[in-house]
Design a protein around this motif. Structure first.
Motif, PDB file in Angstrom:
ATOM      1  N   PRO A 138       0.836  -1.219   0.000  1.00  0.00           N
ATOM      2  CA  PRO A 138       0.000   0.000   0.000  1.00  0.00           C
ATOM      3  C   PRO A 138       0.862   1.258   0.000  1.00  0.00           C
ATOM      4  N   ILE A 139       0.620   2.133  -0.953  1.00  0.00           N
ATOM      5  CA  ILE A 139       1.433   3.340  -1.063  1.00  0.00           C
ATOM      6  C   ILE A 139       1.208   4.263   0.118  1.00  0.00           C
ATOM      7  N   VAL A 140       0.022   4.204   0.721  1.00  0.00           N
ATOM      8  CA  VAL A 140      -0.252   5.057   1.879  1.00  0.00           C
ATOM      9  C   VAL A 140       0.641   4.676   3.048  1.00  0.00           C
ATOM     10  N   ALA A 141       1.007   3.386   3.129  1.00  0.00           N
ATOM     11  CA  ALA A 141       1.817   2.925   4.249  1.00  0.00           C
ATOM     12  C   ALA A 141       3.285   3.318   4.111  1.00  0.00           C
ATOM     13  N   ILE A 142       3.791   3.353   2.886  1.00  0.00           N
ATOM     14  CA  ILE A 142       5.216   3.629   2.703  1.00  0.00           C
ATOM     15  C   ILE A 142       5.496   5.063   2.280  1.00  0.00           C
ATOM     16  N   ALA A 143       4.466   5.825   1.931  1.00  0.00           N
ATOM     17  CA  ALA A 143       4.697   7.218   1.510  1.00  0.00           C
ATOM     18  C   ALA A 143       5.363   8.054   2.596  1.00  0.00           C
ATOM     19  N   ALA A 154      -0.329  10.589  -2.969  1.00  0.00           N
ATOM     20  CA  ALA A 154       0.906  11.032  -2.322  1.00  0.00           C
ATOM     21  C   ALA A 154       0.767  12.443  -1.773  1.00  0.00           C
ATOM     22  N   GLU A 155       0.050  13.305  -2.488  1.00  0.00           N
ATOM     23  CA  GLU A 155      -0.174  14.661  -1.983  1.00  0.00           C
ATOM     24  C   GLU A 155      -1.041  14.645  -0.736  1.00  0.00           C
ATOM     25  N   PHE A 156      -2.021  13.760  -0.693  1.00  0.00           N
ATOM     26  CA  PHE A 156      -2.834  13.634   0.515  1.00  0.00           C
ATOM     27  C   PHE A 156      -1.980  13.233   1.704  1.00  0.00           C
ATOM     28  N   VAL A 157      -1.079  12.259   1.497  1.00  0.00           N
ATOM     29  CA  VAL A 157      -0.244  11.770   2.586  1.00  0.00           C
ATOM     30  C   VAL A 157       0.760  12.833   3.010  1.00  0.00           C
ATOM     31  N   ALA A 158       1.358  13.508   2.022  1.00  0.00           N
ATOM     32  CA  ALA A 158       2.361  14.527   2.351  1.00  0.00           C
ATOM     33  C   ALA A 158       1.728  15.711   3.063  1.00  0.00           C
ATOM     34  N   CYS A 160       6.394   8.158  -5.239  1.00  0.00           N
ATOM     35  CA  CYS A 160       5.150   7.486  -4.863  1.00  0.00           C
ATOM     36  C   CYS A 160       4.273   7.237  -6.095  1.00  0.00           C
ATOM     37  N   ALA A 161       4.162   8.221  -6.953  1.00  0.00           N
ATOM     38  CA  ALA A 161       3.367   8.038  -8.173  1.00  0.00           C
ATOM     39  C   ALA A 161       4.016   7.035  -9.109  1.00  0.00           C
ATOM     40  N   TRP A 162       5.346   7.011  -9.156  1.00  0.00           N
ATOM     41  CA  TRP A 162       6.051   6.050 -10.009  1.00  0.00           C
ATOM     42  C   TRP A 162       5.809   4.626  -9.548  1.00  0.00           C
TER      43      TRP A 162
END
Length: 297
Positions: free
Chosen positions: A132-137, A230-234, A161-163
């Motif tokens: 999950p990208i949310v976990a590692i972002a 990724a923008e949400f997480v950042a 993250c997008a890549w």
């Protein structure tokens, strides 16, 4: 018996060819009036009208559900704020998409030419896709800030993250295409002692082109989704903030009409990316591949 032959007149046999400009406009009108355009357009108009009537009839407050007209008005009013934010998100999407194309194609070629590389690296590509990208972002953001200067670390983290999200469809589709070569043609290349690179250049890559373009259409939308997530997480603001940050701020301030306007821009951008990649696919495949040839039933 005598038979008489009626020869057509010279004016009947000589027909003026239609100009390319006339053919273009006729094709455009025929396309715009086809059922493929009219049917979804009618459904969309009915949905928007029903949405607007429901909001007015139920007196729903704008901070719960704004009507389509209010969303359009907000988009026009806040255009100077939303457009630069959308441009930042588009930059992240394009950089991640190009990086996914280059890395996906190069790694696909390596996996095809060397089975040891395929057995060694492909499972890790699957693991990268399923994480999950949310976990590692947050980790990616922290690590990039330790390596890069602050003004560029956030942008680089969002691109990474997008890549990660956009990379695997290109890798898997291109690898499948490179391995889906006709065995008869492959035997012909071996019969003429073609080198692995000649087989790759003249046989495998042309055969993999439809698969690669299919992966592009999937990856383009996923790159946009990855950039927004990724923008949400950042959650970064300032001049380098993307459209997701505007959605967050609008939701915190109960500016739901602005949030809908930002979502509308993201949706239109995603449609534009998919449409552009579809046009590219038709241009490259339209004259020879079965998936793009238009036949009359």
């Amino acid at each position: 018996m005598s038979s008489t032959q009626i020869k057509p007149s010279e004016s009947e046999t000589r027909k003026e060819p239609e100009s390319p400009r006339v053919n273009f406009w006729q094709g455009l009108v025929r396309r715009l009036t086809s059922i493929e355009i009219i049917a979804p357009l009618i459904v969309g108009v009915l949905f928007l009208v029903s949405w607007e009537l429901f909001v007015r009839w139920s007196n729903t407050p704008p901070y719960l559900l704004p009507g389509p007209l209010l969303v359009i008005q907000t988009l026009w009013r806040d255009w100077a704020i939303l457009l630069p934010a959308l441009w930042i998100t588009l930059q992240i999407t394009l950089v991640a998409f190009v990086a996914a194309i280059v890395s996906g194609v190069v790694l696909s070629i390596l996996l095809t030419l060397n089975k040891w590389v395929e057995y060694s690296l492909f499972p890790y590509a699957v693991v990268l896709q399923t994480t999950p990208i949310v976990a590692i972002a947050p980790l990616i953001i922290i690590w990039t800030r330790q390596v890069l200067p602050p003004q560029s670390s956030t942008f680089a983290a969002l691109v990474i993250c997008a890549w990660i999200i956009a990379f695997f469809p290109i890798l898997s589709n291109t690898t499948l295409g490179l391995n889906s070569v006709d065995h008869t043609l492959k035997d012909v290349f071996q019969l003429y002692n073609a080198s692995p690179w000649q087989t790759l250049l003249y046989l495998r890559l042309p055969s993999a082109l439809p698969y690669f373009l299919g992966g592009l259409r999937i990856s383009g939308g996923l790159a946009l989704i990855g950039a927004v997530v990724a923008e949400f997480v950042a959650g970064t603001g300032g001049q380098r903030s993307g459209i997701a940050y505007q959605i967050l701020m609008a939701s915190y301030n109960l500016q739901i009409a602005r949030m809908f306007a930002a979502i509308l821009l993201i949706t239109l951008l995603g449609i534009a990316i998919f449409w552009g990649l579809t046009v590219l696919s038709n241009l490259l495949l339209g004259h020879w591949h079965e998936s793009a040839l238009k036949r009359e039933n």
